[in-house]
Scaffold this active site. Structure first.
Site, PDB file in Angstrom:
ATOM      1  N   GLN A 166     -36.790  17.326  -5.948  1.00 53.28           N
ATOM      2  CA  GLN A 166     -36.620  15.878  -5.802  1.00 53.28           C
ATOM      3  C   GLN A 166     -37.867  15.234  -5.195  1.00 53.28           C
ATOM      4  O   GLN A 166     -38.480  14.358  -5.795  1.00 53.28           O
ATOM      5  CB  GLN A 166     -35.411  15.557  -4.929  1.00 53.28           C
ATOM      6  CG  GLN A 166     -35.210  14.058  -4.670  1.00 53.28           C
ATOM      7  CD  GLN A 166     -33.862  13.755  -4.056  1.00 53.28           C
ATOM      8  OE1 GLN A 166     -32.832  13.888  -4.725  1.00 53.28           O
ATOM      9  NE2 GLN A 166     -33.850  13.379  -2.796  1.00 53.28           N
TER      10      GLN A 166
ATOM     11  N   THR B 233     -36.679  16.090   8.806  1.00 55.52           N
ATOM     12  CA  THR B 233     -37.311  15.361   7.705  1.00 55.52           C
ATOM     13  C   THR B 233     -36.568  15.520   6.395  1.00 55.52           C
ATOM     14  O   THR B 233     -36.322  14.540   5.682  1.00 55.52           O
ATOM     15  CB  THR B 233     -38.776  15.825   7.532  1.00 55.52           C
ATOM     16  OG1 THR B 233     -39.470  15.663   8.769  1.00 55.52           O
ATOM     17  CG2 THR B 233     -39.473  15.024   6.445  1.00 55.52           C
TER      18      THR B 233
ATOM     19  N   ARG C 105     -34.969  35.639  35.534  1.00 59.82           N
ATOM     20  CA  ARG C 105     -36.308  35.317  36.028  1.00 59.82           C
ATOM     21  C   ARG C 105     -36.236  34.801  37.459  1.00 59.82           C
ATOM     22  O   ARG C 105     -35.518  33.835  37.752  1.00 59.82           O
ATOM     23  CB  ARG C 105     -36.948  34.254  35.134  1.00 59.82           C
ATOM     24  CG  ARG C 105     -38.357  33.854  35.555  1.00 59.82           C
ATOM     25  CD  ARG C 105     -39.355  34.961  35.326  1.00 59.82           C
ATOM     26  NE  ARG C 105     -40.722  34.489  35.495  1.00 59.82           N
ATOM     27  CZ  ARG C 105     -41.787  35.243  35.280  1.00 59.82           C
ATOM     28  NH1 ARG C 105     -41.629  36.510  34.901  1.00 59.82           N
ATOM     29  NH2 ARG C 105     -42.995  34.749  35.430  1.00 59.82           N
TER      30      ARG C 105
ATOM     31  N   GLY D 239     -38.723  24.015  -1.971  1.00 57.80           N
ATOM     32  CA  GLY D 239     -38.502  25.393  -1.535  1.00 57.80           C
ATOM     33  C   GLY D 239     -38.114  26.298  -2.690  1.00 57.80           C
ATOM     34  O   GLY D 239     -37.231  25.980  -3.473  1.00 57.80           O
TER      35      GLY D 239
ATOM     36  N   SER E 218     -38.209  10.092   1.164  1.00 58.72           N
ATOM     37  CA  SER E 218     -36.918   9.471   1.479  1.00 58.72           C
ATOM     38  C   SER E 218     -36.544   8.368   0.492  1.00 58.72           C
ATOM     39  O   SER E 218     -35.358   8.143   0.238  1.00 58.72           O
ATOM     40  CB  SER E 218     -36.954   8.899   2.900  1.00 58.72           C
ATOM     41  OG  SER E 218     -37.156   9.933   3.839  1.00 58.72           O
TER      42      SER E 218
ATOM     43  N   ASP F 175     -35.363  11.535   5.961  1.00 59.48           N
ATOM     44  CA  ASP F 175     -36.071  11.420   7.233  1.00 59.48           C
ATOM     45  C   ASP F 175     -35.142  10.808   8.273  1.00 59.48           C
ATOM     46  O   ASP F 175     -34.386   9.868   7.996  1.00 59.48           O
ATOM     47  CB  ASP F 175     -37.308  10.540   7.053  1.00 59.48           C
ATOM     48  CG  ASP F 175     -37.998  10.259   8.371  1.00 59.48           C
ATOM     49  OD1 ASP F 175     -38.799  11.097   8.798  1.00 59.48           O
ATOM     50  OD2 ASP F 175     -37.720   9.196   8.967  1.00 59.48           O
TER      51      ASP F 175
ATOM     52  N   GLU G  98     -33.714  16.201   3.471  1.00 59.06           N
ATOM     53  CA  GLU G  98     -32.406  15.564   3.217  1.00 59.06           C
ATOM     54  C   GLU G  98     -32.312  14.202   3.888  1.00 59.06           C
ATOM     55  O   GLU G  98     -31.247  13.784   4.331  1.00 59.06           O
ATOM     56  CB  GLU G  98     -31.257  16.473   3.671  1.00 59.06           C
ATOM     57  CG  GLU G  98     -31.180  17.775   2.913  1.00 59.06           C
ATOM     58  CD  GLU G  98     -31.236  17.566   1.404  1.00 59.06           C
ATOM     59  OE1 GLU G  98     -30.484  16.714   0.889  1.00 59.06           O
ATOM     60  OE2 GLU G  98     -32.035  18.257   0.736  1.00 59.06           O
TER      61      GLU G  98
END
Length: 702
Positions: free
Chosen positions: A154, A443, A324, A194, A161, A447, A445
């Site tokens: 897309q 960001t 710690r 991706g 966006s 912004d 799907e």
């Protein structure tokens, strides 16, 4: 004498200074007042936990799922190992007869996105939701069998966006009954996709549908992009990888461009919209918002995923903070073996203030994520019956919640990393790469700032309907309810007179509802009456989305604790008490951070603000003894965390040194660049020293 450079560096077999980490954690776990396993079962369900246990056994023993070298790999190595993992997951699923949940758990435990991730998360869901029966057989069935590997194309180089601004075109050719995909400009290149860079052979391509000379805007097409014989790009396609990123480097994010590339008519995903074969006539969907279903599903899953991000970060930071030790608290010194020892940093109020609200946020996101998925399924059933009444509110809420929860999560990951001090900067903490890989969530799907505008448009429209008396009341629409309550009493005031009054759930919900409604009313007034432009109001628009979604999260947390049948059982009384403490801490901590808005709305007075701050500190004291048990209840195994600092057994320093030994630079005694870059200077200096010594000897003789 032959010098062997291939000798790894090893630490001497020494023990850390006591007390040992496991003793600290055992002491913390003894403080907990509730059943940790019972809370885990409440969060996930007994069946899911059992499945995770079985899957975990396999993940820990399969070489393809080994995480040992994760922090030392190059990008090329990351992609190669990710592909091996993807392949082996498919094989193991067949060998072990895993169902879909088992596979999801395996990918969850592996905790690193891979080239096939978008195949499962976007390609297959889109095919499930937007295809005809014929297309399901042609595309979906093959995708489920991994006969084709897909991605979701897309975003473009020039548009993200703003989906309506996408440039890629798909022009219908009636003579051949085909569509012609084309990338008319450089900025029309699909980018950031991706799985596209090297792995995918198919893609869902969002392209502007043009038929009979008319542009109908972006529509989805299922497109073959590489040969199924040799994986070469098909003629007319330019495709590749976008290169190294800030994080997420185990995924081959790619680009693609089309040069008048022809695809068959069947490629147009036609469950809702249709293009008639031969004529090119466009048939619009029965409801323009039907495509929102997929977006709501994806965003609801992102909201649910924020819970795990928060859970992972806080588990690591809380366990490490319990172990710690830094400085001695002279007012309340700790002792071990009759000796004064340094204080665990978790005992310091500032550390509690940084971390405990993040633990509460993880639980808050769990309840909201669960509710979002319930509403999504409810809406899907309603839409099948032609009822779209829930869709607008759900879509707006999912947009704003995606923005809010991912921002909460990424901020918390960084806060947790910093709370781990210097060791938090090490990749071995498990937080550095985690931060990098989670960051795209703010960001993709949508912004996070753009999404708030979608939520705000709905809120303003709903407010106007409430004012006009046109808003429809619904048991699921809490927006209409809090706006109506505000309109009935716009001068409402907080009744709190003591700090403990702020523990009243009804007071908390009233405060959040009033603040959101007041803010929405002010924005509506400035736009509708004062003529302010949308652009000039974007800061306030973002704020009303945030206020609305904070109300939703707080409400989901509180109402679930009030109504959940499982929590009302006598044996869960201690669990419910602790969860109520968390709900109060989560809500009041938000109120403290957003005090200016509660003050401006007139709901709180300055004196009440002081009481609220006091109550937050008191809640930290009450939650502190429970907090290690609370992160234990997330039931996140060490394999998943892959963190030296967050180990369940507390052996932090042993793990840090073991992981340092595996650093490739430590597998040789002398660095490769020594001969070229270090030795010449050292030799020159040594020669100078020797020459000087010779001169001194000669001088001494005389």
């Amino acid at each position: 004498m032959t010098f062997n450079n291939n000798v790894p560096t090893k630490f001497p077999k020494l023990q850390p200074r006591g007390p040992p980490g496991e003793l600290f954690l055992a002491n913390e776990r003894a403080k907990g007042t509730f059943d940790v396993n019972g809370l885990s079962r409440f969060i996930y369900g007994e069946k899911w936990l059992q499945k995770m246990g079985r899957v975990l056994e396999i993940m820990e023993t399969e070489p393809a799922f080994d995480k040992t070298n994760r922090y030392y790999q190059s990008r090329k190595d990351k992609i190669a190992s990710s592909l091996r993992k993807d392949k082996r997951i498919i094989e193991v699923a067949q060998e072990q007869n895993w169902d879909e949940t088992d596979v999801q758990i395996a990918n969850f435990l592996y905790d690193q996105s891979t080239p096939f991730t978008l195949h499962y998360n976007m390609f297959i869901p889109t095919l499930k939701n937007q295809t005809t029966d014929e297309q399901k057989k042609l595309f979906l069935e093959r995708a489920l069998k991994h006969e084709i590997i897909g991605c979701y194309a897309q975003t473009e180089l020039g548009h993200g966006s703003n989906v309506q601004g996408l440039e890629t075109t798909a022009t219908y050719i009636p003579e051949t009954n085909e569509f012609e995909l084309h990338s008319p400009t450089l900025t029309s290149a699909k980018w950031w996709i991706g799985g596209l860079g090297k792995a995918a052979n198919h893609a869902i391509v969002m392209a502007r549908l043009i038929t009979n000379g008319k542009d109908y805007g972006p529509h989805p097409f299922c497109v073959q992009i590489r040969s199924l014989k040799d994986h070469h790009p098909l003629p007319g396609i330019t495709v590749g990888d976008v290169g190294p990123k800030f994080g997420f480097n185990s995924v081959d994010n790619g680009f693609i461009m089309f040069d008048h590339y022809r695809i068959p008519h069947i490629a147009f995903l036609a469950k809702y919209s249709k293009v008639k074969a031969g004529t090119g006539e466009y048939i619009k969907p029965p409801n323009a918002k039907l495509s929102y279903g997929t977006m709501v599903y994806v965003r609801a899953n992102i909201v649910l995923g924020s819970q795990y991000a928060l859970a992972k970060a806080t588990t690591i930071a809380i366990r490490y903070s319990a172990i710690r030790q830094q400085f001695v608290d002279t007012a309340n010194p700790r002792k071990w073996n009759n000796k004064v020892i340094e204080t665990p940093v978790l005992d310091y109020t500032m550390q509690q203030y940084r971390l405990l609200p993040a633990v509460a946020a993880a639980y808050a996101c769990f309840f909201t994520g669960r509710e979002m998925m319930r509403l999504y399924n409810l809406n899907q059933e309603a839409m099948q019956k032609g009822n779209f009444s829930l869709l607008a509110d759900l879509h707006a809420s999912s947009s704003g919640l995606k923005s809010l929860t991912t921002t909460m999560a990424i901020d918390a990951i960084e806060d947790c990393r910093r709370a781990c001090g210097g060791h938090g900067y090490s990749m071995f903490s498990g937080l550095g790469q985690f931060y990098q890989d989670y960051l795209p969530n703010v960001t993709w799907e949508g912004d996070n700032y753009i999404l708030t505008q979608q939520t705000a448009r709905y809120l303003l429209k709903t407010f106007r309907n409430v004012v006009a008396g046109k808003a429809e009341q619904s048991e699921y629409n809490h927006t209409v309810r809090y706006l109506t309550q505000f309109m009935e009493n716009p001068k409402s005031k907080c009744p709190a007179t003591t700090s403990t009054d702020f523990l009243n759930p009804e007071l908390i919900l009233s405060a959040f509802g009033f603040r959101a409604a007041f803010s929405i009313a002010k924005v509506a007034e400035q736009i509708d009456r004062d003529g302010r432009s949308w652009n000039s109001m974007l800061v306030e628009i973002s704020r009303i989305s945030k206020a609305h979604c904070q109300f939703i999260i707080v409400r989901n947390f509180i109402v679930t604790l009030q109504n959940d049948e499982q929590l009302s059982k006598p044996e869960n009384r201690s669990m419910l008490r602790v969860l109520r403490l968390l709900a109060s801490l989560f809500a009041l901590h938000i109120m403290e951070k957003e005090l200016s808005e509660f003050l401006v709305s007139g709901y709180l007075t300055p004196e009440q603000c002081a009481l609220l701050k006091q109550q937050v500190i008191e809640l930290l004291e009450e939650v502190r003894p429970e907090v290690v048990s609370l992160v234990d209840a997330f039931a996140l195994p060490d394999y998943y965390l892959h963190s030296a600092l967050g180990r369940y057994d507390g052996k932090v320093y042993e793990a840090m040194t073991e992981m340092a030994e595996r650093e490739p630079l430590n597998h040789t005694l002398v660095v490769d660049g020594y001969e070229e870059c270090i030795k010449p200077f050292v030799v020159k200096r040594q020669r100078s020293i020797e020459e000087n010594q010779q001169q001194q000897l000669q001088h001494a003789k005389f």
